[in-house]
Write an enzyme that holds these catalytic residues in place. Structure first.
Site, mmCIF file in Angstrom:
data_model
loop_
_atom_site.group_PDB
_atom_site.id
_atom_site.type_symbol
_atom_site.label_atom_id
_atom_site.label_comp_id
_atom_site.label_asym_id
_atom_site.label_seq_id
_atom_site.Cartn_x
_atom_site.Cartn_y
_atom_site.Cartn_z
ATOM 1 N N THR A 59 43.903 39.405 34.383
ATOM 2 C CA THR A 59 43.387 38.655 33.248
ATOM 3 C C THR A 59 42.214 39.354 32.585
ATOM 4 O OG1 THR A 59 42.363 36.551 32.605
ATOM 5 C CG2 THR A 59 41.927 37.322 34.834
ATOM 6 N N ASP A 60 42.036 39.091 31.294
ATOM 7 C CA ASP A 60 40.854 39.598 30.607
ATOM 8 C C ASP A 60 39.607 38.819 31.010
ATOM 9 O OD1 ASP A 60 41.379 37.210 29.259
ATOM 10 O OD2 ASP A 60 41.076 38.056 27.263
ATOM 11 N N TYR A 82 38.432 31.789 39.419
ATOM 12 C CA TYR A 82 39.711 32.422 39.077
ATOM 13 C C TYR A 82 39.528 33.924 38.865
ATOM 14 C CZ TYR A 82 43.563 33.889 36.064
ATOM 15 O OH TYR A 82 44.605 34.577 35.502
ATOM 16 N N LYS A 86 40.947 37.251 41.022
ATOM 17 C CA LYS A 86 41.793 38.277 40.400
ATOM 18 C C LYS A 86 41.206 39.668 40.628
ATOM 19 C CE LYS A 86 45.178 37.281 38.379
ATOM 20 N NZ LYS A 86 46.549 37.100 38.898
#
Length: 181
Positions: A59-60, A82, A86
């Site tokens: 994810t960014d 989150y 990641k």
């Protein structure tokens, strides 16, 4: 999953499973850790065992938004449970030869599975006339799910990953993830 991978012996494993809802990860960090990192540990071991290429969807949100545009060498600064999971999983994936991490931006579109997705929930609320609250301090690049699929499959099958940068950031160069003050 281990039995499937061992018997099928795929050349490429695309790992897209994750707790992606920020609120769910915030409310239940052990679950986010178990799924986002624990499942990755299992797939890393299986990819190494079967000599499969591991493509990991990230994810960014690994970036804090304070210094766009980001590229593959930009330092990560997660602001959420989150994003931290990641980043931890990204580190595991880099143990696999020819691995690839694809950092996808904010996505929109209806999922092909029955899995609850943020966009589908937002759309359902809007259709019911429910007022929705969204962020007002961020500018994000959005990517259609179909385009994310295409980027992932094309990258998984054909990209040559350099040892110095096994990452792809998919946001535009001008606007990936920016926080407005």
């Amino acid at each position: 999953i281990a039995g499937l991978v061992r018997s099928f012996r795929p050349g490429i494993i695309v790992h897209a499973a994750a707790v992606t809802h920020l609120e769910v990860a915030f409310r239940d960090p052990p679950r986010a850790q178990r799924i986002n990192v624990g499942a990755t540990q299992i797939l890393v071991a299986l990819a190494c065992e079967t000599d499969a290429r591991l493509v990991f969807i990230s994810t960014d949100l690994v970036f804090d938004g304070s210094g766009p545009p980001y590229d593959e060498q930009s330092p990560v600064r997660p602001l959420s449970v989150y994003a931290r999971t990641k980043i931890e999983a990204e580190g595991l994936v880099q143990q696999v030869d020819r691995s690839l991490v694809i950092r996808l931006p904010l996505m929109y579109g209806l999922p092909v599975s029955r899995r609850e997705a943020p966009f589908a929930g937002l759309l359902a609320d809007l259709r019911r006339g429910v007022e929705v609250r969204l962020f007002v301090d961020e500018f994000r690049t959005a990517l259609a799910l179909a385009d994310a699929d295409g980027i992932t499959l094309t990258s998984a099958a054909g990209i040559t990953v350099s040892a110095s940068s096994p990452f792809i950031n998919t946001g535009t160069s001008d606007l990936q993830r920016a926080i407005s003050n």
